[in-house]
Design a protein around this motif. Sequence first.
Motif, PDB file in Angstrom:
ATOM      1  N   GLU A 195       0.792  -1.237   0.101  1.00 45.29           N
ATOM      2  CA  GLU A 195       0.035   0.084   0.115  1.00 45.29           C
ATOM      3  C   GLU A 195       0.842   1.286  -0.019  1.00 45.29           C
ATOM      4  O   GLU A 195       0.579   2.323  -0.753  1.00 45.29           O
ATOM      5  N   ALA A 196       1.925   1.195   0.673  1.00 43.08           N
ATOM      6  CA  ALA A 196       2.817   2.469   0.943  1.00 43.08           C
ATOM      7  C   ALA A 196       3.600   2.737  -0.634  1.00 43.08           C
ATOM      8  O   ALA A 196       3.705   3.870  -0.809  1.00 43.08           O
ATOM      9  N   GLU A 197       3.939   1.523  -1.119  1.00 41.21           N
ATOM     10  CA  GLU A 197       4.530   1.802  -2.442  1.00 41.21           C
ATOM     11  C   GLU A 197       3.493   2.234  -3.618  1.00 41.21           C
ATOM     12  O   GLU A 197       3.842   3.272  -4.334  1.00 41.21           O
ATOM     13  N   LYS A 198       2.075   1.830  -3.461  1.00 44.10           N
ATOM     14  CA  LYS A 198       1.233   2.548  -4.204  1.00 44.10           C
ATOM     15  C   LYS A 198       1.037   3.980  -4.098  1.00 44.10           C
ATOM     16  O   LYS A 198       0.899   4.750  -4.901  1.00 44.10           O
ATOM     17  N   ALA A 199       0.844   4.251  -2.632  1.00 43.69           N
ATOM     18  CA  ALA A 199       0.666   5.544  -2.175  1.00 43.69           C
ATOM     19  C   ALA A 199       1.928   6.513  -2.723  1.00 43.69           C
ATOM     20  O   ALA A 199       1.599   7.539  -2.861  1.00 43.69           O
ATOM     21  N   MET A 200       2.950   6.013  -2.577  1.00 36.70           N
ATOM     22  CA  MET A 200       4.382   6.807  -2.923  1.00 36.70           C
ATOM     23  C   MET A 200       5.275   6.245  -3.612  1.00 36.70           C
ATOM     24  O   MET A 200       6.423   5.742  -3.232  1.00 36.70           O
ATOM     25  N   PRO A 201       4.813   5.955  -5.058  1.00 34.48           N
ATOM     26  CA  PRO A 201       5.635   5.159  -5.926  1.00 34.48           C
ATOM     27  C   PRO A 201       7.087   5.666  -6.049  1.00 34.48           C
ATOM     28  O   PRO A 201       7.975   4.872  -6.197  1.00 34.48           O
ATOM     29  N   GLY A 202       7.315   6.981  -5.845  1.00 31.79           N
ATOM     30  CA  GLY A 202       8.352   7.457  -6.235  1.00 31.79           C
ATOM     31  C   GLY A 202       9.643   7.378  -5.023  1.00 31.79           C
ATOM     32  O   GLY A 202      10.661   7.782  -5.080  1.00 31.79           O
ATOM     33  N   LEU A 203       8.995   6.992  -3.967  1.00 26.10           N
ATOM     34  CA  LEU A 203       9.577   6.945  -2.395  1.00 26.10           C
ATOM     35  C   LEU A 203       9.827   5.583  -1.892  1.00 26.10           C
ATOM     36  O   LEU A 203      10.912   5.241  -1.230  1.00 26.10           O
ATOM     37  N   VAL A 204       8.875   4.700  -2.172  1.00 23.50           N
ATOM     38  CA  VAL A 204       8.901   3.312  -1.341  1.00 23.50           C
ATOM     39  C   VAL A 204       8.996   2.313  -2.362  1.00 23.50           C
ATOM     40  O   VAL A 204       8.372   2.239  -3.431  1.00 23.50           O
ATOM     41  N   VAL A 205       9.754   1.355  -2.004  1.00 22.86           N
ATOM     42  CA  VAL A 205       9.837   0.059  -2.728  1.00 22.86           C
ATOM     43  C   VAL A 205       9.462  -1.327  -1.867  1.00 22.86           C
ATOM     44  O   VAL A 205       9.906  -1.058  -0.494  1.00 22.86           O
ATOM     45  N   HIS A 206       8.677  -2.190  -1.983  1.00 29.80           N
ATOM     46  CA  HIS A 206       8.421  -3.283  -1.155  1.00 29.80           C
ATOM     47  C   HIS A 206       9.171  -4.484  -1.203  1.00 29.80           C
ATOM     48  O   HIS A 206       9.109  -5.541  -0.522  1.00 29.80           O
ATOM     49  N   ARG A 207       9.887  -4.584  -2.478  1.00 33.20           N
ATOM     50  CA  ARG A 207      10.695  -5.747  -3.004  1.00 33.20           C
ATOM     51  C   ARG A 207      12.078  -5.462  -2.549  1.00 33.20           C
ATOM     52  O   ARG A 207      12.707  -4.352  -2.526  1.00 33.20           O
ATOM     53  N   MET A 208      12.761  -6.580  -1.957  1.00 35.88           N
ATOM     54  CA  MET A 208      14.240  -6.576  -1.541  1.00 35.88           C
ATOM     55  C   MET A 208      15.109  -6.396  -2.902  1.00 35.88           C
ATOM     56  O   MET A 208      16.358  -5.922  -2.587  1.00 35.88           O
ATOM     57  N   THR A 209      14.791  -6.466  -4.222  1.00 39.20           N
ATOM     58  CA  THR A 209      15.420  -6.407  -5.347  1.00 39.20           C
ATOM     59  C   THR A 209      16.351  -5.141  -5.336  1.00 39.20           C
ATOM     60  O   THR A 209      15.897  -4.099  -5.408  1.00 39.20           O
ATOM     61  N   ARG A 210      17.804  -5.235  -5.259  1.00 32.37           N
ATOM     62  CA  ARG A 210      18.680  -4.099  -5.171  1.00 32.37           C
ATOM     63  C   ARG A 210      18.386  -2.929  -6.149  1.00 32.37           C
ATOM     64  O   ARG A 210      18.712  -2.015  -5.908  1.00 32.37           O
ATOM     65  N   SER A 211      18.258  -3.479  -7.417  1.00 31.35           N
ATOM     66  CA  SER A 211      18.283  -2.602  -8.713  1.00 31.35           C
ATOM     67  C   SER A 211      16.890  -1.468  -8.425  1.00 31.35           C
ATOM     68  O   SER A 211      16.868  -0.650  -9.150  1.00 31.35           O
ATOM     69  N   LEU A 212      15.979  -1.858  -7.566  1.00 30.71           N
ATOM     70  CA  LEU A 212      14.848  -1.212  -7.462  1.00 30.71           C
ATOM     71  C   LEU A 212      14.938  -0.051  -6.335  1.00 30.71           C
ATOM     72  O   LEU A 212      14.393   1.017  -6.373  1.00 30.71           O
ATOM     73  N   ARG A 213      16.144  -0.347  -5.637  1.00 34.70           N
ATOM     74  CA  ARG A 213      16.344   0.550  -4.415  1.00 34.70           C
ATOM     75  C   ARG A 213      16.946   2.115  -4.440  1.00 34.70           C
ATOM     76  O   ARG A 213      16.580   2.769  -3.241  1.00 34.70           O
ATOM     77  N   PRO A 214      17.822   2.234  -5.334  1.00 31.86           N
ATOM     78  CA  PRO A 214      18.613   3.616  -5.300  1.00 31.86           C
ATOM     79  C   PRO A 214      17.444   4.600  -5.177  1.00 31.86           C
ATOM     80  O   PRO A 214      16.450   4.685  -5.874  1.00 31.86           O
TER      81      PRO A 214
END
Length: 293
Positions: A195-214
């Motif tokens: 839900e947090a990722e949907k609300a703040m897509p530019g700020l939050v990631v819920h998956r551990m995948t390193r490439s998504l996290r910078p």
Amino acid sequence: MTPITEVEGRRLALSNLEKVLYPATGFTKGELLHYYATTADVLLPHLRDRPLSFLRYPDGPDGQLFFAKNVPPGTPDWVVTAEVPRAEGPARMVLVQDLASLVWAANLVTEFHTPQWVIEAPGEADRLVFDLDPGAPATVVECCEVALWLRERLAADGIAAYAKTSGSKGLHLLAAVRPASSERVTEYAKGLAVEAEKAMPGLVVHRMTRSLRPGKVFVDWSQNAARKTTAAPYTVRARAEPTVSAPVTWEEVAGCRSAGQLVFLAPDMAPRLREYGDLLEPLLDAGGAGALP
């Protein structure tokens, strides 16, 4: 010569008290033991009845780090241990129930990590945890923004959240919940992270995948799993400096504008405790635990 000290009637051999564990600040092993002894009143209730994993760093954070889940060799017979069920078969783990056990464990030079359940009910969580981990260039400032959103979202479900620094780069959110299976709490936490990722897509990631996290905050919900542990409140971390996983007020979270604002070292904690007491004390009141929806 190893000094022998007596703590609550237990004789303890304390070693290498002059040894500098944190070269960046000159913080010694003796100072580490003093920190734990003087913080015991607020730390022990958060450790009590929870089988501990030790992240040991006997030669300081630049030396070898190793996780010890089983009872370490040479553990005194008066330290409480308990059998804990594990997938690969039961293991015996340490419970730090009193000051003497805390000083003994601190002498091993360890970070304290706890599961979200107590020994009477393994895998039955009474805590919910989110580990907010910033991917550079994001910092704890972005974690604070996400924490405020999660606090409101949890409150909407009748669950009160409390924050502490991770003692590393991020922030931990903790809540007391009415006992529910670790699987159920994990599922609920994952749902909120999504839900947090949907609300703040530019700020939050819920998956551990390193490439998504910078540049984003990874909302790690997985530490609610029964086999996982989280750095305990007030534990000193094996970082360049003796940073503490320090409880913070929601005003401090809302007012955080730079990463340095939420860095607390072991010597900072005595004045904070005098000012605030244990900010996480409400977690210890079972009557205040929220029920999962």
